[in-house]
Design a protein around this motif. Structure first.
Motif, PDB file in Angstrom:
ATOM      1  N   PHE A  24     -43.525 119.660  -1.639  1.00  0.00           N
ATOM      2  CA  PHE A  24     -44.376 120.820  -1.930  1.00  0.00           C
ATOM      3  C   PHE A  24     -43.805 121.620  -3.093  1.00  0.00           C
ATOM      4  N   THR A  25     -44.677 122.033  -3.985  1.00  0.00           N
ATOM      5  CA  THR A  25     -44.283 123.016  -4.979  1.00  0.00           C
ATOM      6  C   THR A  25     -44.262 124.384  -4.299  1.00  0.00           C
ATOM      7  N   ALA A  30     -46.812 128.119  -0.634  1.00  0.00           N
ATOM      8  CA  ALA A  30     -47.363 129.470  -0.512  1.00  0.00           C
ATOM      9  C   ALA A  30     -48.806 129.419  -0.011  1.00  0.00           C
ATOM     10  N   ALA A  31     -49.594 128.505  -0.554  1.00  0.00           N
ATOM     11  CA  ALA A  31     -50.993 128.377  -0.136  1.00  0.00           C
ATOM     12  C   ALA A  31     -51.092 127.897   1.312  1.00  0.00           C
ATOM     13  N   ARG A  32     -50.272 126.906   1.685  1.00  0.00           N
ATOM     14  CA  ARG A  32     -50.307 126.385   3.060  1.00  0.00           C
ATOM     15  C   ARG A  32     -49.884 127.443   4.068  1.00  0.00           C
ATOM     16  N   ALA A  33     -48.877 128.249   3.694  1.00  0.00           N
ATOM     17  CA  ALA A  33     -48.308 129.225   4.629  1.00  0.00           C
ATOM     18  C   ALA A  33     -49.040 130.564   4.602  1.00  0.00           C
ATOM     19  N   GLY A  34     -49.812 130.808   3.549  1.00  0.00           N
ATOM     20  CA  GLY A  34     -50.484 132.096   3.448  1.00  0.00           C
ATOM     21  C   GLY A  34     -49.525 133.229   3.091  1.00  0.00           C
ATOM     22  N   VAL A  35     -48.486 132.899   2.333  1.00  0.00           N
ATOM     23  CA  VAL A  35     -47.555 133.916   1.840  1.00  0.00           C
ATOM     24  C   VAL A  35     -47.507 133.804   0.318  1.00  0.00           C
ATOM     25  N   SER A  36     -47.021 134.833  -0.332  1.00  0.00           N
ATOM     26  CA  SER A  36     -47.011 134.820  -1.796  1.00  0.00           C
ATOM     27  C   SER A  36     -45.906 133.916  -2.337  1.00  0.00           C
TER      28      SER A  36
END
Length: 190
Positions: A24-25, A30-36
């Protein structure tokens, strides 16, 4: 080094390790986890102490347990966790808390928790990934377990299981402390 500093360093090392292992980049995680992305950078550089909710989201996105993210060193097949090394991740001034007792990857994250909720207190959890299962066993008091809006009473000595892919809340509506042991099984990331 203080416990919090050791945990911050372990979290930094392990998030980066598992992110790289999963390919993962920073943007993808960030997108998968919903964090910035910025939060992930701060975590991987050990410049922040994120909330329990953030650590759970990152673990879920990586498909690893919180135990794995906070592990100070990869140990042998049998690992004994002394009581003083159990990680207290959530607490209130009134005395409610949760402690991560142990966890493994089997084949996805499997965690065992100790919880205490003082009278009138509750803890809400966002949905976990589809296929996540939780088991609870109440050792004192009575748990009010609310899953997807439906409340269920779990008295002392009783156990409950549920699919944790929906919002759920652990509550104590009684007048004595509620203690429980909880196991959480998250499916592996595909």
């Amino acid at each position: 080094m203080a416990d919090l500093d050791l945990l911050t360093q372990s979290l930094a090392r392990n998030v980066k390790r598992w992110r790289n292992e999963r390919g993962f980049t920073l943007e993808a995680l960030a997108a998968r986890a919903g964090v910035s992305r910025g939060m992930l950078i701060q975590i991987e550089q050990a410049r922040t102490n994120p909330s329990l909710g953030t650590v759970v989201k990152i673990g879920d996105a990586l498909g690893v347990s919180i135990t794995t993210l906070l592990d100070r060193e990869q140990g042998p097949t049998v690992r004994v966790v002394p009581a003083e090394q159990a990680v207290r991740l959530w607490h209130t001034g009134a005395g409610s808390f949760s402690r991560l007792l142990a966890g493994v990857e089997a084949p996805g994250p499997l965690e065992m928790w100790e919880w205490r909720l003082m009278p009138g207190e509750s803890s809400h959890s966002d949905p976990h990934p589809a296929g996540t299962a939780e088991l609870v066993h109440v050792t004192a008091g009575e748990l009010t377990l609310t899953v997807d809006g439906a409340a269920h009473r779990v008295p002392t000595g009783a156990s409950a299981s549920f699919e944790a892919g929906t919002p759920h809340t652990y509550g104590n509506e009684g007048d004595e402390p509620m203690d429980m042991i909880m196991a959480v099984s998250v499916p592996p990331v595909r």
